[in-house]
Design a protein around this motif. Structure first.
Motif, PDB file in Angstrom:
ATOM      1  N   PHE B 138       0.828  -1.218   0.000  1.00 17.62           N
ATOM      2  CA  PHE B 138       0.000   0.000   0.000  1.00 17.62           C
ATOM      3  C   PHE B 138       0.855   1.258   0.000  1.00 17.62           C
ATOM      4  O   PHE B 138       0.514   2.276   0.596  1.00 17.62           O
ATOM      5  N   CYS B 239       7.263  -8.905  12.680  1.00 24.41           N
ATOM      6  CA  CYS B 239       6.793  -7.709  11.990  1.00 24.41           C
ATOM      7  C   CYS B 239       7.814  -6.587  12.064  1.00 24.41           C
ATOM      8  O   CYS B 239       8.042  -5.869  11.090  1.00 24.41           O
ATOM      9  N   THR B 242      11.196  -7.495  10.068  1.00 21.20           N
ATOM     10  CA  THR B 242      11.119  -7.421   8.613  1.00 21.20           C
ATOM     11  C   THR B 242      10.674  -6.041   8.131  1.00 21.20           C
ATOM     12  O   THR B 242      10.586  -5.807   6.932  1.00 21.20           O
ATOM     13  N   PRO B 244      11.186  -2.374   7.060  1.00 15.23           N
ATOM     14  CA  PRO B 244      12.367  -1.653   6.583  1.00 15.23           C
ATOM     15  C   PRO B 244      12.694  -0.390   7.387  1.00 15.23           C
ATOM     16  O   PRO B 244      13.792   0.139   7.257  1.00 15.23           O
ATOM     17  N   ARG B 296       3.002  -0.576  17.992  1.00 12.82           N
ATOM     18  CA  ARG B 296       3.526  -0.625  16.635  1.00 12.82           C
ATOM     19  C   ARG B 296       2.615   0.150  15.674  1.00 12.82           C
ATOM     20  O   ARG B 296       3.092   0.873  14.801  1.00 12.82           O
ATOM     21  N   LYS B 300       4.210   3.380  13.790  1.00 19.84           N
ATOM     22  CA  LYS B 300       4.338   3.307  12.330  1.00 19.84           C
ATOM     23  C   LYS B 300       3.450   4.313  11.615  1.00 19.84           C
ATOM     24  O   LYS B 300       3.750   4.752  10.511  1.00 19.84           O
ATOM     25  N   CYS B 312       5.811   4.393   8.392  1.00 18.59           N
ATOM     26  CA  CYS B 312       5.517   3.200   7.589  1.00 18.59           C
ATOM     27  C   CYS B 312       5.519   3.584   6.119  1.00 18.59           C
ATOM     28  O   CYS B 312       4.913   4.572   5.731  1.00 18.59           O
ATOM     29  N   VAL B 313       6.201   2.771   5.295  1.00 14.69           N
ATOM     30  CA  VAL B 313       6.242   3.070   3.868  1.00 14.69           C
ATOM     31  C   VAL B 313       5.283   2.186   3.064  1.00 14.69           C
ATOM     32  O   VAL B 313       5.279   2.227   1.840  1.00 14.69           O
ATOM     33  N   CYS B 315       5.065  -1.200   2.732  1.00 10.32           N
ATOM     34  CA  CYS B 315       5.657  -2.307   1.971  1.00 10.32           C
ATOM     35  C   CYS B 315       4.907  -3.617   2.160  1.00 10.32           C
ATOM     36  O   CYS B 315       5.023  -4.523   1.341  1.00 10.32           O
ATOM     37  N   GLY B 316       4.173  -3.751   3.266  1.00 15.58           N
ATOM     38  CA  GLY B 316       3.405  -4.978   3.497  1.00 15.58           C
ATOM     39  C   GLY B 316       4.194  -6.128   4.097  1.00 15.58           C
ATOM     40  O   GLY B 316       3.634  -7.205   4.320  1.00 15.58           O
ATOM     41  N   ASN B 317       5.466  -5.937   4.369  1.00 14.97           N
ATOM     42  CA  ASN B 317       6.280  -7.026   4.927  1.00 14.97           C
ATOM     43  C   ASN B 317       5.694  -7.562   6.227  1.00 14.97           C
ATOM     44  O   ASN B 317       5.688  -8.766   6.474  1.00 14.97           O
ATOM     45  N   CYS B 318       5.231  -6.661   7.081  1.00 17.13           N
ATOM     46  CA  CYS B 318       4.774  -7.085   8.407  1.00 17.13           C
ATOM     47  C   CYS B 318       3.596  -8.030   8.298  1.00 17.13           C
ATOM     48  O   CYS B 318       3.432  -8.931   9.122  1.00 17.13           O
TER      49      CYS B 318
HETATM   50  S1  SF4 Z   1       3.926  -2.093   5.888  1.00 16.81           S
HETATM   51 FE1  SF4 Z   1       6.167  -2.241   5.758  1.00 16.81          FE
HETATM   52  S2  SF4 Z   1       6.887  -0.216   6.459  1.00 16.81           S
HETATM   53 FE2  SF4 Z   1       4.728  -0.414   7.082  1.00 16.81          FE
HETATM   54  S3  SF4 Z   1       4.862  -1.196   9.194  1.00 16.81           S
HETATM   55 FE3  SF4 Z   1       4.613  -2.983   7.837  1.00 16.81          FE
HETATM   56  S4  SF4 Z   1       6.718  -3.648   7.446  1.00 16.81           S
HETATM   57 FE4  SF4 Z   1       6.867  -1.568   8.266  1.00 16.81          FE
END
Ligand code: SF4
Ligand SMILES: Cc1cc2nc3c(=O)[nH]c(=O)nc-3n(C[C@H](O)[C@H](O)[C@H](O)COP(=O)(O)OP(=O)(O)OC[C@H]3O[C@@H](n4cnc5c(N)ncnc54)[C@H](O)[C@@H]3O)c2cc1C
Ligand code: SF4
Ligand code: FES
Lengths: 281, 346
Positions: B138, B239, B242, B244, B296, B300, B312-313, B315-318
């Motif tokens: 997103f 979360c 990972t 960034p 968190r 974020k 928060c950028v 990225c969706g990693n979490c």
């Molecule tokens: S979406 Fe990416 S940048 Fe945003 S909180 Fe999750 S891991 Fe971090």
């Protein structure tokens, strides 16, 4: 580039028991150039490092007017602070800082000053107080309310007691009060109950409050009830700290609309910051 | 901005050439599902289609564990351990990852500059790569889907090669020193670039404004659904590891056996761990799992002033790496518009 985590060597010159578990340490910088140039604002803190044990954040409790020397008042609370209690005159420690914003003492000038401390909270306020004494002509009336549960737990009790007579002549009022000590001959009750005994004029006073955050709301209410200006009320906050310079993330506090690093945005915050930020106190 | 084109045929020559500027790291496929950024021997191993790597690029600048000082306990001497970092190239950095690095830059270098971070950052060459989102991305909502600065070169995929944006003096140098690798951008390339961007913009899970999210979050913190979500959380810290931009660390002195020396190390920490908010005397600023879970979301989504974005950028990693299947974006969408979480248009 300098290493912000590098430590200045400081020598312990004197240690002094304030209470059974709080001790005052006087330090001097080993390097004369640092000794001459190093200064701070009351309310700022240092990271004190014990080699092989770690670092702890400690407020500076002396006046910045005294170059090359500074005092820390430390409570034995755990691993590192217990090790600090083993320090003897002549021992060497590592120090970096000063960090944090400190109290806006320049703004205080020309006003009365009300300092409200509970427990170990007297440490940073003693820095403000001694700074104000060193610059007495810059401030109006001054009241210090120093509180603890028992008389024997009052920090700087003797120091404050000793200057009480001179103090009245200098328009300085010292109120040392305890909550749970039937043998204490002086004032009793919580700090906020003595705001009414202060010699400061509410409409032209700055107020600094330092103690356990649980008392802050009550103190605020009392101050406002007595007509003190919310814009001129400051408190200090505490969090776990690892870096002191906005990197390690441990001291981050607040809400999604007001996220603060206690180590660089604080530890001093204003009344409105506190009431508009859930989670700060 | 300066633009050049890299044709498909020259791609591997280009990647080979990058090795001359520093040790080359790029995403490679390490299993069915996962990619990781590894040192590249054979440039044909590089995965271009990857969406996310198991470890964010922060590991190159803030290693999971590092020694800060060698300590001589007896004499109270601290010897700093700042490595002389050899130049290295990070190839295939997505826009959100580059913004994430800029957030770390601001944290680590704007004020009280951190020499350990700075020495690695100086040595790093950043080569961006365009990407297509999956259902967890997103960056569009975070306005980090396109990046203006923070890279040396940025490659945008075209049907027959890449349109390259040159973003720094180092980038110009690479282009100038290798004229045979690049050609001029043509009208056809510009059209293809536009088409790619249009296609990409239609692929996101959700659209609209996200700037008010921090206020809505603050106002809904007491909603019951947060209890349910926090209940699912295992407190594992995946979360944050990972993420960034998550960069909390802890510090510890480790003495030698004879007690004469020690090392001071720092290592990744997580606000999802109980110890994160624990202070002397046993008081904890975040005593419950819900406190830590919400922390968190709060952190974020708060505003990062130096960049005008949030921490928060997007990225969706979490979400992707959460073993409990907790959907970070999904929860934020619930906050944004309770009841109609999947708002799709366009
Ligand atoms: S979406 Fe990416 S940048 Fe945003 S909180 Fe999750 S891991 Fe971090
Ligand atoms: C801005 C600031 C000013 C302070 N000023 C004073 C002061 O003037 N006098 C005083 O006695 N104490 C002060 N403290 C509290 C003091 O830092 C802690 O009591 C001390 O860190 C405890 O360390 P320990 O190793 O003895 O305890 P342990 O419980 O063994 O703690 C282990 C580690 O956790 C961290 N930690 C634990 N408690 C705290 C805490 N309250 N704050 C920050 N980090 C913590 C430290 O890194 C510490 O090394 C201050 C704290 C802050 C944040
Ligand atoms: S990855 Fe998922 S389960 Fe683990 S701490 Fe984060 S939210 Fe909780
Ligand atoms: S103490 Fe490390 S960020 Fe504040």
């Amino acid at each position: 580039m300098d290493n912000v985590y590098a430590l200045y060597k400081c020598r312990v010159l004197r240690t002094y028991e304030l209470t059974d578990d709080v001790r005052l340490f006087l330090f001097r910088f080993e390097n004369p150039e640092i000794a001459e140039s190093w200064t701070f604002v009351p309310g700022q803190f240092v990271q004190l490092s014990i080699a092989g044990m770690g670092e702890v954040p400690i407020s500076i409790c002396s006046s910045p007017m005294r170059r090359g020397f500074f005092e820390l008042c430390i409570k034995k609370a755990g691993r590192v602070t217990s090790k600090i209690f083993e320090l003897k005159p002549g021992d060497i420690v590592g120090v970096r800082g000063p960090y944090g914003n400190g109290f806006p003492v320049d703004k205080f000038e020309g006003n009365d000053l009300l300092l409200i401390a509970a427990g170990i909270g007297m440490a940073p306020l003693r820095s403000v107080f001694t700074y104000a004494l060193d610059n007495r002509w810059k401030f109006g009336n001054i009241t210090v309310i120093n509180s603890a549960r028992f008389g024997k737990k009052l920090l700087f009790k003797k120091e404050l007691e000793a200057m009480r007579d001179v103090a009245e002549a200098e328009n300085i009022r010292i109120i040392q009060t305890v909550t749970r000590d039937p043998d204490w001959p002086g004032w009793v009750g919580r700090a906020q109950e003595h705001i009414r005994h202060a010699n400061t004029k509410p409409e032209k006073s700055y107020v600094c409050v330092c103690g356990p955050p649980q008392i802050y709301t009550d103190v605020f209410n009392k101050l406002i009830e007595h007509g003190y200006d919310p814009r001129k009320i400051y408190v200090t906050l505490e969090r776990r700290m690892k870096c002191g310079v906005g990197k390690c993330g441990h001291c981050i506090a607040g809400s999604s609309t007001f996220l603060k690093y206690i180590c660089i945005d604080g530890p001093v915050f204003g009344y409105y910051d506190i009431i508009s930020t859930p989670g700060l106190i | 901005m300066r633009y050049v084109k890299l044709t498909e045929e020259k791609l591997y020559d280009f990647l080979e050439k990058l090795k001359e500027y520093g040790k080359l790291y790029a995403p490679v496929k390490i299993s069915d599902k996962f990619y990781d950024r590894k040192e590249i021997e054979n440039v044909e191993d590089i995965a271009f289609e990857y969406v996310r790597t198991i470890m964010p690029a922060k590991k190159f600048f803030v290693p999971p564990k590092e020694k800060m000082f060698d300590i001589d306990i007896e004499n109270g001497e601290y010897k700093e351990n700042v490595e002389n970092v050899e130049p290295f190239v990070l190839f295939g950095m997505h826009a959100c990852e580059i913004v994430a690095l800029r957030i770390l830059d601001a944290i680590y270098m704007d004020e009280f500059a951190d020499i350990y971070y700075a020495s690695r950052r100086k040595a790093g060459i950043i080569i961006g790569l365009s990407c297509l989102p999956d259902e967890h991305c997103f960056c569009n909502l975070r306005r980090t889907d396109f990046v203006d600065i923070g890279f040396d070169l940025f490659l945008h995929e075209l049907p027959d090669g890449y349109l390259i944006r040159v973003g720094s003096p180092k980038g110009h140098k690479i282009v100038d020193e290798n004229p045979s690798l690049f050609t001029q951008v043509t009208q056809k390339d510009i059209d293809a670039f536009r088409e790619f961007e249009e296609k990409r913009q239609k692929m996101f899970r959700c659209y609209g404004s996200f700037d008010n999210i921090r206020y809505l979050l603050e106002l809904t913190m007491n909603d019951e659904f947060w209890d349910e979500e926090a209940d699912k959380c295992l407190g594992c810290g995946n979360c944050t590891m990972t993420c960034p931009t998550c960069r909390c660390y802890d510090v510890q002195d480790i003495p030698s056996i004879d007690g004469k020396e020690a090392i001071r190390i720092r290592f990744w920490d997580s606000c999802q761990f109980r110890s994160h908010g624990l202070v002397a005397g046993g008081h904890n600023f975040r005593p419950t799992k819900k406190d830590r879970f919400l922390n968190r979301y709060v952190c974020k989504n708060s505003y990062f002033y130096p960049l005008g974005t949030s921490y928060c950028v997007g990225c969706g990693n979490c979400t992707y790496f959460c073993p409990a299947g907790i959907d970070f974006l999904g929860n934020l969408l619930k906050v944004r518009s309770v009841g109609e979480a999947e708002v799709k248009n366009g």
